[in-house]
Enzyme design. Structure first.
Site, PDB file in Angstrom:
ATOM      1  N   ARG A 246       0.832  -1.218   0.000  1.00  0.00           N
ATOM      2  CA  ARG A 246       0.000   0.000   0.000  1.00  0.00           C
ATOM      3  C   ARG A 246       0.861   1.261   0.000  1.00  0.00           C
ATOM      4  O   ARG A 246       0.415   2.311  -0.478  1.00  0.00           O
ATOM      5  CB  ARG A 246      -0.990  -0.054   1.168  1.00  0.00           C
ATOM      6  CG  ARG A 246      -2.075  -1.080   0.875  1.00  0.00           C
ATOM      7  CD  ARG A 246      -2.955  -1.471   2.031  1.00  0.00           C
ATOM      8  NE  ARG A 246      -3.802  -2.596   1.602  1.00  0.00           N
ATOM      9  CZ  ARG A 246      -4.424  -3.431   2.417  1.00  0.00           C
ATOM     10  NH1 ARG A 246      -4.319  -3.285   3.722  1.00  0.00           N
ATOM     11  NH2 ARG A 246      -5.156  -4.419   1.932  1.00  0.00           N
ATOM     12  N   TYR A 365      -7.319  -1.446  -6.411  1.00  0.00           N
ATOM     13  CA  TYR A 365      -6.463  -2.603  -6.093  1.00  0.00           C
ATOM     14  C   TYR A 365      -5.626  -2.412  -4.819  1.00  0.00           C
ATOM     15  O   TYR A 365      -5.628  -1.342  -4.235  1.00  0.00           O
ATOM     16  CB  TYR A 365      -5.649  -3.087  -7.284  1.00  0.00           C
ATOM     17  CG  TYR A 365      -4.635  -2.185  -7.960  1.00  0.00           C
ATOM     18  CD1 TYR A 365      -4.047  -1.095  -7.351  1.00  0.00           C
ATOM     19  CD2 TYR A 365      -4.242  -2.497  -9.267  1.00  0.00           C
ATOM     20  CE1 TYR A 365      -3.103  -0.335  -8.007  1.00  0.00           C
ATOM     21  CE2 TYR A 365      -3.293  -1.739  -9.937  1.00  0.00           C
ATOM     22  CZ  TYR A 365      -2.726  -0.666  -9.302  1.00  0.00           C
ATOM     23  OH  TYR A 365      -1.792   0.077  -9.953  1.00  0.00           O
ATOM     24  N   GLU A 366      -4.997  -3.516  -4.430  1.00  0.00           N
ATOM     25  CA  GLU A 366      -4.264  -3.623  -3.154  1.00  0.00           C
ATOM     26  C   GLU A 366      -5.120  -3.175  -1.967  1.00  0.00           C
ATOM     27  O   GLU A 366      -4.647  -2.516  -1.042  1.00  0.00           O
ATOM     28  CB  GLU A 366      -2.912  -2.918  -3.241  1.00  0.00           C
ATOM     29  CG  GLU A 366      -2.061  -3.621  -4.285  1.00  0.00           C
ATOM     30  CD  GLU A 366      -0.579  -3.481  -4.137  1.00  0.00           C
ATOM     31  OE1 GLU A 366      -0.106  -3.257  -3.021  1.00  0.00           O
ATOM     32  OE2 GLU A 366       0.112  -3.640  -5.163  1.00  0.00           O
ATOM     33  N   GLY A 367      -6.396  -3.568  -2.055  1.00  0.00           N
ATOM     34  CA  GLY A 367      -7.372  -3.208  -1.037  1.00  0.00           C
ATOM     35  C   GLY A 367      -8.118  -1.981  -1.500  1.00  0.00           C
ATOM     36  O   GLY A 367      -7.516  -0.910  -1.666  1.00  0.00           O
TER      37      GLY A 367
END
Ligand code: CAA
Length: 382
Positions: A246, A365-367
């Site tokens: 993140r 993306y990536e959460g």
């Protein structure tokens, strides 16, 4: 508080990446996007390997450049200013594939995989997401069953960045479904492993010169020595990896916003309407002021998260805040940049159109940014 004066080494690497981004990455960005030329991005990653960038924040002893997370964030700003596709492929290699193998791997695994990844000989990918396990990573349906010297993996992964040309994939699968998150394990899967099939290449709104594949694992045999960490540690490996990832996406959001802002600023100073540059019209000047202030806030949050990671302090919440604010900033600033350019900003004559399309995925993306809010609220309400 972290020191905002960058060291000579940090600044030297930033300038090297800026030079590479401007000379080698920027010129073909629009054409690669148009052609969805994923292999051109792979070739750029190889060139970045020659410059020592593919192992930037890892120890020199393992072939890395020995730089810190702040430097990695600065590099992310520079790359993503000109091409978020390259930025995405790079961030997945460094943060999502490079880190878990280096951090959780045995010495043997580090020597076998990390050294080749850090030199750029190997490109990495991260196989977490599944059709039924997107935000809910724990809902994994993929299975890994021990069988003699191997684990047999079955199931479907989707949206896996770099997969098709990756040399190693950090793959997650359930070794014991009854244990929930404690039943997930991580594996290092090599290119060419029998049973590893790429069945779809996604066609997307943005970051169109990166590749995201569906992976079908059919009785895929992974040697036992390729278990990463311990059996059942996979969820922890995935979550701690994403914490670091993140920071990479925060740098990406900030970088995309910087690129769009700089382009819009230059345009606004040159474009004359009603007898003066549009930058001299207050409505545009104020828009530019908002864009600039938001970028500075995103930059500070990103650097704070990177600094905390460098200091070995807890940084999950800071990374989530940085990712959320920086990527919302990317979306807002690129949208404003298109608006500053007006009708011409909506055409492919200018990069802000691509930047606006690219910005969207960073909120997902990536959460997703909804998941970041879950992480942040969980921390402040604990
Ligand atoms: N670090 C360490 N441990 C963690 C952790 C973290 N950041 N987050 C959770 N855990 C631990 C918890 O402490 C808990 O441990 P115990 O059982 O021992 O208490 C365990 O993991 C389970 O935690 P939760 O109950 O909070 O787990 P959950 O199932 O509710 O999920 C979640 C939490 C935050 C929603 C998580 O599923 C998540 O982050 N989802 C988003 C997934 C994601 O980011 N996917 C991105 C895919 S990769 C990608 O996008 C790459 C690309 O292409 C560019």
């Amino acid at each position: 508080m972290f020191n905002l004066k960058f060291s000579d080494d940090q600044e030297k690497i930033r300038l090297m990446v800026k030079d590479f981004a401007e000379q080698e990455v920027a010129p073909g960005a629009a054409a690669r996007d148009d052609a969805e030329d994923i292999f051109a991005v792979r070739d750029l990653l190889k060139k970045m390997g020659e410059l020592g960038l593919m192992g930037l924040p890892y120890p020199q002893e393992y072939g890395g450049a020995g730089a810190d997370q702040i430097t990695y964030a600065l590099a992310g700003f520079e790359l993503n200013k000109v091409d978020a596709s390259v930025g995405c492929a790079y961030s997945v290699h460094i943060s999502l594939a490079g880190w878990p193998i280096f951090h959780y791997g045995t010495e043997e695994q580090r020597r076998k995989y990390s050294t080749k990844m850090f030199s750029g000989e190997y490109i990495g990918a991260f196989g977490l997401t599944e059709p039924c396990a997107g935000s809910d990573s724990a809902a994994s349906q993929c299975t890994a069953v021990p069988d003699g010297d191997y684990y047999i993996l079955n199931g479907t992964k989707c949206f896996i960045t770099n997969a098709e040309f990756a040399d190693v994939i950090v793959m997650f699968a359930m070794t014991d479904k009854s244990k929930g998150t404690k039943g997930i394990s991580a594996f290092i899967v090599e290119k060419g492993t029998p049973g590893l099939n790429f069945t779809k290449r996604e066609r997307k709104m943005g970051i169109r010169s990166t590749v995201q594949n569906v992976i079908e694992m059919q009785d895929m045999k992974v040697p036992r020595e390729n278990l990463l960490g311990k059996e059942g540690e996979g969820f922890k490996i995935a979550m701690t990896t994403l914490d670091g990832g993140r920071i990479g996406i925060a740098a990406q959001g900030t970088g995309i916003a910087m690129g769009a802002y700089e382009y819009a600023l230059k345009y606004a100073k040159e474009r004359v309407q009603f007898g003066k540059p549009i930058a001299a019209q207050q409505v545009i000047a104020f828009k530019l002021a908002d864009m600039y202030a938001k970028i500075e806030a995103a930059k500070l949050l990103t650097l704070q998260a990177a600094w905390k990671k460098d200091q070995h302090m807890p940084f999950s919440t800071e990374a989530a805040m940085a990712k959320m604010v920086a990527t919302d900033t990317a979306m807002a600033v690129t949208t404003d940049a298109v608006q500053v350019l007006g009708g011409t900003g909506f055409t492919r004559e200018h990069p802000v159109e691509r930047m606006m399309r690219d910005a969207k995925i960073t909120q997902i993306y990536e959460g997703t940014n909804e998941i970041q809010r879950l992480v942040i609220s969980g921390a402040i309400l604990r």
